[in-house]
Design a protein around this motif. Structure first.
Motif, PDB file in Angstrom:
ATOM      1  N   CYS A 120       0.839  -1.210   0.000  1.00  0.00           N
ATOM      2  CA  CYS A 120       0.000   0.000   0.000  1.00  0.00           C
ATOM      3  C   CYS A 120       0.871   1.256   0.000  1.00  0.00           C
ATOM      4  O   CYS A 120       0.548   2.245  -0.665  1.00  0.00           O
ATOM      5  N   HIS A 123       2.132   1.896  -3.416  1.00  0.00           N
ATOM      6  CA  HIS A 123       1.062   2.457  -4.247  1.00  0.00           C
ATOM      7  C   HIS A 123       0.874   3.946  -3.962  1.00  0.00           C
ATOM      8  O   HIS A 123       0.695   4.742  -4.885  1.00  0.00           O
ATOM      9  N   SER A 124       0.932   4.327  -2.654  1.00  0.00           N
ATOM     10  CA  SER A 124       0.717   5.742  -2.327  1.00  0.00           C
ATOM     11  C   SER A 124       1.869   6.597  -2.867  1.00  0.00           C
ATOM     12  O   SER A 124       1.650   7.727  -3.308  1.00  0.00           O
ATOM     13  N   ASN A 128       1.433   9.729  -5.400  1.00  0.00           N
ATOM     14  CA  ASN A 128       2.024  11.057  -5.128  1.00  0.00           C
ATOM     15  C   ASN A 128       2.912  11.515  -6.285  1.00  0.00           C
ATOM     16  O   ASN A 128       2.901  12.695  -6.644  1.00  0.00           O
TER      17      ASN A 128
ATOM     18  N   VAL B 111      -1.343  11.768  -0.938  1.00  0.00           N
ATOM     19  CA  VAL B 111      -1.990  10.658  -0.236  1.00  0.00           C
ATOM     20  C   VAL B 111      -0.991  10.012   0.724  1.00  0.00           C
ATOM     21  O   VAL B 111       0.215  10.130   0.547  1.00  0.00           O
ATOM     22  N   ARG B 112      -1.536   9.342   1.736  1.00  0.00           N
ATOM     23  CA  ARG B 112      -0.691   8.674   2.725  1.00  0.00           C
ATOM     24  C   ARG B 112      -1.394   7.382   3.129  1.00  0.00           C
ATOM     25  O   ARG B 112      -2.612   7.367   3.318  1.00  0.00           O
ATOM     26  N   THR B 113      -0.627   6.304   3.241  1.00  0.00           N
ATOM     27  CA  THR B 113      -1.229   5.035   3.647  1.00  0.00           C
ATOM     28  C   THR B 113      -1.382   5.000   5.160  1.00  0.00           C
ATOM     29  O   THR B 113      -0.447   5.311   5.887  1.00  0.00           O
ATOM     30  N   LEU B 119      -6.320   4.619   2.519  1.00  0.00           N
ATOM     31  CA  LEU B 119      -5.528   5.771   2.083  1.00  0.00           C
ATOM     32  C   LEU B 119      -6.128   7.047   2.657  1.00  0.00           C
ATOM     33  O   LEU B 119      -7.346   7.202   2.668  1.00  0.00           O
ATOM     34  N   ALA B 121      -6.370  10.829   1.873  1.00  0.00           N
ATOM     35  CA  ALA B 121      -6.114  11.801   0.802  1.00  0.00           C
ATOM     36  C   ALA B 121      -6.188  13.212   1.379  1.00  0.00           C
ATOM     37  O   ALA B 121      -7.188  13.571   2.003  1.00  0.00           O
ATOM     38  N   ARG B 140      -6.375   4.179  -7.487  1.00  0.00           N
ATOM     39  CA  ARG B 140      -5.019   4.111  -8.087  1.00  0.00           C
ATOM     40  C   ARG B 140      -5.098   4.277  -9.594  1.00  0.00           C
ATOM     41  O   ARG B 140      -4.312   4.995 -10.196  1.00  0.00           O
TER      42      ARG B 140
END
Lengths: 137, 144
Positions: A120, A123-124, A128, B111-113, B119, B121, B140
């Motif tokens: 994850c 993916h982030s 970004n 965004v940050r997990t 996520l 946002a 995504r």
């Protein structure tokens, strides 16, 4: 969805087999065998399917608590391992079986969760990077 | 790609016509942007109905069966249900990110997990919204 089920199944199966072999070498649980390998794979597959269903239920109920999410996942794992393990005769259908299950299940769960979390994060980072690219354009 | 602009004082309604062969991702994104700037959503402000251009809308949120339209620093009630908006806003930069929210992905700043796998946002105005795991793949895909 099938891809997601396969990724969860394969990563959890790898982790569980490694921990199973480790703890069976230490004499904590029964020795590892080909039958057990197949039984563990069935457990991992059922858990992966149920986790996807749990995820869908969480979306429908709009569950946002991390604690509730983690608890639902751990309970799903325990439920499947306990029922399937008892059916395959890996351990007796009693409370004492939790002592056999926990040393393998909990580290296996944590490793699988960590793999999923790392994916994850990747993916982030990609998202970004895409946002930055679009802002430049 | 050729860009033809025909300007005429006799033209009453602006018309955009795209002639293409195979539609690639860049063209799809261009069409999404055109749709974003072509439509507006009706909202209520002080008892009157106003039309809010799509590009100014950050997200739609539904609370107690009432849909609200969120802009940079304003919030207006909106007559449409989220599922209606979802259909209306198909093929735009908007997408469902949770049971109660439709987000304009073009206003996402970063965004940050989260540890839960969801996520977070952060929008251009600093607001933070959560993307449910169920919508992560579609989210995504919007940025690919």
């Amino acid at each position: 969805m099938i891809k997601k089920i396969l990724i969860i199944t394969c990563s959890s199966f790898t982790a569980i087999v490694l921990f199973f072999i480790l703890f069976s070498k230490l004499g904590v649980i029964i020795p590892f065998s080909e039958d057990i390998a197949l039984q563990l794979f069935v457990m991992c597959l059922i858990i992966a399917i149920l986790l996807i269903i749990v995820e869908l239920i969480e979306v429908r109920l709009d569950v946002s608590s991390i604690f509730a999410d983690a608890l639902a996942r751990v309970l799903t794992c325990y439920f499947v391992v306990f029922i399937v393990g008892s059916l395959f005769g890996m351990f007796p259908f009693s409370w004492i079986s939790f002592a056999y299950i926990t040393p393998v299940l909990l580290p296996g769960f944590i490793v699988t969760y960590a793999i999923s979390y790392t994916t994850c994060i990747e993916h982030s980072h990609a998202i970004n990077a895409s946002i930055k690219r679009n802002q430049k354009n | 790609m050729k860009l033809l602009i025909e300007q005429s004082l006799n033209c009453n309604e602006t018309e955009i016509k795209i002639t293409c062969g195979l539609m690639d991702d860049r063209l799809k994104r261009l069409i999404e942007e055109i749709r974003l700037y072509s439509f507006s959503i009706a909202a209520k402000k002080d008892g009157t109905t106003i039309n809010v251009p799509l590009e100014e809308i950050y997200y739609f949120d539904s609370t107690d069966n009432q849909t609200f339209l969120y802009m940079d620093n304003q919030v207006y009630p909106c007559n449409k249900k989220l599922y209606e908006l979802e259909v209306h806003l198909a093929d735009t930069t908007f997408m469902r990110i949770s049971k109660n929210c439709i987000l304009n992905t073009s206003v996402v700043g970063s965004v940050r997990t989260q540890f839960s796998g969801r996520l977070e946002a952060t929008l251009k105005n600093g607001e933070k919204l959560l993307v449910s795991k169920h919508y992560l793949k579609d989210f995504r895909d919007k940025f690919e």
